[in-house]
Motif scaffolding. Structure first.
Motif, short mmCIF file in Angstrom:
data_model
loop_
_atom_site.label_atom_id
_atom_site.label_comp_id
_atom_site.label_asym_id
_atom_site.label_seq_id
_atom_site.Cartn_x
_atom_site.Cartn_y
_atom_site.Cartn_z
N THR A 9 0.82 -1.23 0.00
CA THR A 9 0.00 0.00 0.00
C THR A 9 0.84 1.27 0.00
O THR A 9 0.29 2.37 0.03
CB THR A 9 -0.90 0.05 1.25
N LEU A 10 2.18 1.14 -0.05
CA LEU A 10 3.03 2.34 0.05
C LEU A 10 3.98 2.40 -1.15
O LEU A 10 5.22 2.24 -1.01
CB LEU A 10 3.82 2.30 1.37
N PRO A 11 3.43 2.66 -2.35
CA PRO A 11 4.29 2.65 -3.55
C PRO A 11 5.41 3.69 -3.52
O PRO A 11 6.52 3.41 -3.96
CB PRO A 11 3.30 2.92 -4.70
N ASP A 12 5.14 4.87 -2.96
CA ASP A 12 6.20 5.90 -2.90
C ASP A 12 7.37 5.42 -2.04
O ASP A 12 8.54 5.66 -2.37
CB ASP A 12 5.64 7.21 -2.34
N SER A 13 7.05 4.72 -0.96
CA SER A 13 8.13 4.20 -0.10
C SER A 13 8.90 3.10 -0.82
O SER A 13 10.13 3.01 -0.74
CB SER A 13 7.53 3.66 1.21
N LEU A 14 8.16 2.26 -1.54
CA LEU A 14 8.83 1.20 -2.30
C LEU A 14 9.81 1.82 -3.29
O LEU A 14 10.95 1.37 -3.42
CB LEU A 14 7.82 0.33 -3.05
N GLU A 15 9.36 2.88 -3.95
CA GLU A 15 10.22 3.51 -4.98
C GLU A 15 11.57 3.94 -4.39
O GLU A 15 12.60 3.83 -5.02
CB GLU A 15 9.50 4.72 -5.59
N ARG A 16 11.54 4.38 -3.13
CA ARG A 16 12.78 4.86 -2.48
C ARG A 16 13.80 3.74 -2.33
O ARG A 16 15.00 3.95 -2.42
CB ARG A 16 12.48 5.45 -1.10
N ILE A 17 13.33 2.51 -2.07
CA ILE A 17 14.30 1.44 -1.79
C ILE A 17 14.31 0.36 -2.86
O ILE A 17 15.05 -0.63 -2.74
CB ILE A 17 14.03 0.77 -0.41
N LEU A 18 13.56 0.57 -3.93
CA LEU A 18 13.41 -0.49 -4.95
C LEU A 18 14.74 -1.08 -5.44
O LEU A 18 14.88 -2.31 -5.51
CB LEU A 18 12.58 0.04 -6.13
#
Ligand SMILES: C[S@@+](CC[C@H](N)C(=O)[O-])C[C@H]1O[C@@H](n2cnc3c(N)ncnc32)[C@H](O)[C@@H]1O
Ligand SMILES: Nc1nc2[nH]cc(C(=O)O)c2c(=O)[nH]1
Ligand code: SF4
Ligand SMILES: [Mg+2]
Length: 246
Positions: A124-133
């Motif tokens: 549910t937190l795509p922006d957070s995923l983008e940071r550590i992808l």
């Protein structure tokens, strides 16, 4: 600048009990805090526990909350668990993506496992995923059925998350029980298919008594339905609960 700290509930070595990597040996980092409150959740997300270290395989080290640890302190504790024999390190919780500043510093310190970093997330937190992808290797993403988890729908967040995650070793977990609404399961299948032919694990809800709340005939029905549209669909209960693993 001081290191970010994160509230960890526990660090332990065990056997992955869920999903397509079931049976693999992992080191689990369980972060406190969650942005959801799934009705079936089996994990006390904020409950402090006593500090203790049992020096036997599969033991757990309990970090007394609210004693947040720095990335360096966590890396040191992981090194003591012999990461070289482990498939990967599972970042779980609670919701690990609530702690991305900490993860950005921690993950580069964790190099010794055989297959890297496994992210266990509610999607549910795509922006957070983008940071550590770039730093994660495997993503186990839940698609939450609002009626089953008794939470507000998060279809849009799931869609954005799936699109970001599909370049990784990604699979989706759908936690289902006897009362799961067919229209919600169909919507989850629509969502997955709209992004790609992503492996799907149907995971029955496990009750606090350790029973699965999904009868075989319903599991078979839903797996058949999903297999009409996806290549790889498995029904896997939480095996660690039957095997007595942590
Ligand atoms: C405790 S959650 C932590 C990671 C993340 N917050 C999430 O929900 O994916 C880890 C996994 O356990 C599953 N889970 C939690 N309680 C469960 C239960 N009672 N029965 C079956 N699966 C459960 C979640 O759906 C998720 O796939
Ligand atoms: N053995 C074991 N396997 C797991 N797979 C997902 C877990 C989780 O709580 O994230 C978990 C867990 O808590 N224990
Ligand atoms: S998102 Fe995960 S940790 Fe949070 S309440 Fe749901 S199952 Fe539990
Ligand atoms: Mg668990």
């Amino acid at each position: 600048m001081s290191s970010p700290v994160a509230p960890l509930i526990e660090i332990f070595s065990s056997i992955q009990g869920e999903g397509i990597w079931v049976g693999c040996r992992q080191i689990f980092l369980r972060f406190a805090g969650c942005n959801l409150a799934c009705s079936y959740c089996d994990t006390p997300r904020n409950t402090p526990r006593h500090c203790r270290w049992e020096a036997r395989p599969g033991s757990r080290e309990f970090i007394l909350l609210p004693n947040p640890l720095t990335p360096q302190e966590v890396a040191l504790k992981i090194r003591k668990l012999n990461p070289a024999i482990h498939h990967s390190i599972s970042l779980t919780g609670g919701e690990p993506l609530l702690h991305t500043s900490f993860l950005l510093e921690l993950i580069p310190l964790l190099k010794e496992t055989r297959h890297g970093i496994y992210l266990e997330t509610n999607g549910t937190l795509p922006d957070s995923l983008e940071r550590i992808l770039p730093l994660v290797d495997i993503i186990a993403m839940d698609i939450k059925l609002p009626g089953t988890a008794n939470i507000e729908p998060c279809w849009q967040e799931h869609r954005a998350f799936l699109k970001l995650a599909r370049g990784k070793y990604l699979f989706v977990k759908l936690v289902v029980d006897e009362d799961s609404k067919p229209e919600e399961i169909e919507r989850a299948l629509d969502l997955i298919c709209s992004v790609g032919d992503i492996p799907l694990v149907i995971q029955p809800v496990t009750t606090p008594e350790g029973k699965t709340r999904l009868k075989p005939e319903k599991a078979i029905t839903w797996q058949s339905r999903a297999l009409e549209r996806l290549t790889d669909v498995r029904v896997i209960p939480q095996t660690h609960k039957f095997l007595g693993h942590l």
